[in-house]
Scaffold this motif. Structure first.
Motif, PDB file in Angstrom:
ATOM      1  N   ARG A  29       6.456 -17.066  -6.505  1.00 14.90           N
ATOM      2  CA  ARG A  29       6.487 -16.507  -7.855  1.00 14.90           C
ATOM      3  C   ARG A  29       5.053 -16.261  -8.338  1.00 14.90           C
ATOM      4  O   ARG A  29       4.687 -16.527  -9.482  1.00 14.90           O
ATOM      5  N   ARG A  31       1.595 -14.453  -9.440  1.00 15.70           N
ATOM      6  CA  ARG A  31       1.220 -13.342 -10.314  1.00 15.70           C
ATOM      7  C   ARG A  31      -0.296 -13.225 -10.332  1.00 15.70           C
ATOM      8  O   ARG A  31      -1.009 -14.196 -10.060  1.00 15.70           O
ATOM      9  N   CYS A  46       1.601 -14.182  -0.698  1.00 13.45           N
ATOM     10  CA  CYS A  46       2.324 -14.246  -1.970  1.00 13.45           C
ATOM     11  C   CYS A  46       3.771 -13.778  -1.827  1.00 13.45           C
ATOM     12  O   CYS A  46       4.085 -12.936  -0.977  1.00 13.45           O
ATOM     13  N   GLU A  47       4.608 -14.326  -2.698  1.00 12.08           N
ATOM     14  CA  GLU A  47       5.994 -13.871  -2.820  1.00 12.08           C
ATOM     15  C   GLU A  47       6.285 -13.645  -4.294  1.00 12.08           C
ATOM     16  O   GLU A  47       6.032 -14.507  -5.130  1.00 12.08           O
ATOM     17  N   GLN A  48       6.814 -12.473  -4.620  1.00 12.58           N
ATOM     18  CA  GLN A  48       7.138 -12.135  -6.007  1.00 12.58           C
ATOM     19  C   GLN A  48       8.257 -11.112  -6.023  1.00 12.58           C
ATOM     20  O   GLN A  48       8.144 -10.034  -5.437  1.00 12.58           O
ATOM     21  N   SER A  49       9.357 -11.452  -6.690  1.00 11.28           N
ATOM     22  CA  SER A  49      10.523 -10.567  -6.728  1.00 11.28           C
ATOM     23  C   SER A  49      10.538  -9.652  -7.944  1.00 11.28           C
ATOM     24  O   SER A  49      11.401  -8.775  -8.033  1.00 11.28           O
ATOM     25  N   GLU A  53       4.809  -7.448 -11.241  1.00 15.67           N
ATOM     26  CA  GLU A  53       3.874  -8.453 -10.723  1.00 15.67           C
ATOM     27  C   GLU A  53       3.621  -8.268  -9.231  1.00 15.67           C
ATOM     28  O   GLU A  53       2.491  -8.447  -8.747  1.00 15.67           O
ATOM     29  N   HIS A  54       4.657  -7.920  -8.475  1.00 20.86           N
ATOM     30  CA  HIS A  54       4.514  -7.620  -7.049  1.00 20.86           C
ATOM     31  C   HIS A  54       3.479  -6.516  -6.845  1.00 20.86           C
ATOM     32  O   HIS A  54       2.579  -6.628  -5.999  1.00 20.86           O
ATOM     33  N   GLU A 227      13.779  -6.662 -11.187  1.00 16.87           N
ATOM     34  CA  GLU A 227      13.953  -7.962 -10.541  1.00 16.87           C
ATOM     35  C   GLU A 227      14.771  -7.791  -9.265  1.00 16.87           C
ATOM     36  O   GLU A 227      15.953  -7.446  -9.303  1.00 16.87           O
TER      37      GLU A 227
END
Length: 334
Positions: A29, A31, A46-49, A53-54, A227
């Motif tokens: 998550r 950012r 990084c991981e962002q769904s 922000e991704h 999302e």
């Protein structure tokens, strides 16, 4: 922009309490913010769904990974979300992704329940160190002796599940995840007959799109949602409509495809605890740019939000289709 949570998250490294590992750390998550600008890009995966922000992380040069990756890391960093089941599942996954003897580091604003989340990490790992700064709390634990039963229990807390007597699949953490949102319900009740190729902006798990596709069999629809966790469920919930529906992981504020005959939307209006009417205003501009001449936007909004001026600036004519003590339903014609 100044981000007190990110500033505090990196404080243990600045103070020499945690060392960066020699191999990359995983950041769940994640950012981007000013605090990350001085971090070497090779230090983080990084991981962002959430698409905005991704995209910011990607533009800043950080590597991003899919949520299906099962690699393990010496350090796992996590920014827990607000919803309890979702953040507990994310903490459990962070512990799973850490190597034995690795570190899980998290940071939460005091206003978002930092001490509670810290206690939850302690329940998983049995040991926690913390520091406070900027009205936030950073806390970390080693994974030498995790509570495997608790990790296994919490890991599935945000799993997809049937809601509304099985009509949809949804999951904790999504907007109105276990119900039909009252605003969307108002919008559906005041839609006229629709035809042609339309779009649903901020479609969530698919309720509004389902209503449009079910009521108007000739309609084709593109669902836009920022999302990714919601997009995956919308695809599942709407798959019976076949080629009539396309679900897109997309930041609507950056503009959308088109041209469309109509657009429906219950736009987001808050980030964290704060109202962000600029989100809805950006949705209005994107909708106006993507409609055919004569096409219509049908939008619902909480009645206190200042959207009238933006609608009148973007559309040839604007009418109020419904108003009650909580909501307004608008039609804007291009």
């Amino acid at each position: 922009m100044h981000d007190p949570v990110l500033d505090t998250l990196l404080r243990p490294f600045d103070d020499g309490l945690i060392d960066w590992p020699t191999t990359p750390a995983l950041f769940l998550r994640a950012r981007y913010g000013a605090a990350l600008s001085s971090v070497e890009r090779t230090r983080l995966i990084c991981e962002q769904s959430f698409k905005p922000e991704h995209d910011r992380l990607e533009q800043a040069g950080f590597s991003l990974r899919a949520a299906t990756d099962t690699a393990r890391y010496p350090l796992v960093i996590v920014l827990p979300p607000r919803q309890r089941e979702e953040y507990r599942a994310l903490l459990a996954r962070a512990v799973e992704r850490a190597e034995p003897g690795g570190i899980v580091l998290a940071c939460v604003s005091n206003l978002e329940g930092a001490k509670t989340v810290e206690s939850d990490l302690k329940a998983l790992c049995g040991n926690v160190t913390s520091l406070s700064k900027n009205k936030c709390r950073a806390f970390w634990a080693t994974t030498d002796a995790i509570n495997a039963d608790q990790v296994s229990l919490w890991r599935t807390l945000d799993a997809p599940r049937p809601i509304l007597d099985g009509r949809f699949q949804s999951r904790p953490g999504l907007f109105a995840w276990d119900r039909i949102d009252a605003g969307s319900e108002r919008l559906v009740a005041h839609l006229p007959a629709l035809s042609g190729h339309g779009a649903d902006l901020g479609g969530g798990y698919g309720y509004l799109s389902d209503e449009v596709l079910r009521r108007y069999p000739e309609v084709r629809l593109d669902l836009y949602e920022a999302e990714q966790r919601a997009v995956e469920l919308a695809e599942l919930n709407l798959k019976a409509y076949g080629e009539r529906i396309a679900c897109r992981w997309h930041d609507v504020t950056k503009g959308i495809d088109g041209p469309y005959d109509f657009i429906v939307s219950n736009p987001p209006f808050h980030a964290g605890r704060a109202d962000q009417p600029k989100l809805g205003q950006a949705f209005i501009r994107s909708a106006a740019a993507a409609l055919k001449p004569g096409g219509s936007l049908y939008m619902v909004a909480n009645r206190h939000l200042p959207y009238e001026a933006g609608l009148k600036a973007a559309f040839k004519s604007v009418s109020l289709l419904h108003e009650d003590r909580d909501y307004k339903v608008y039609r804007g014609i291009k």
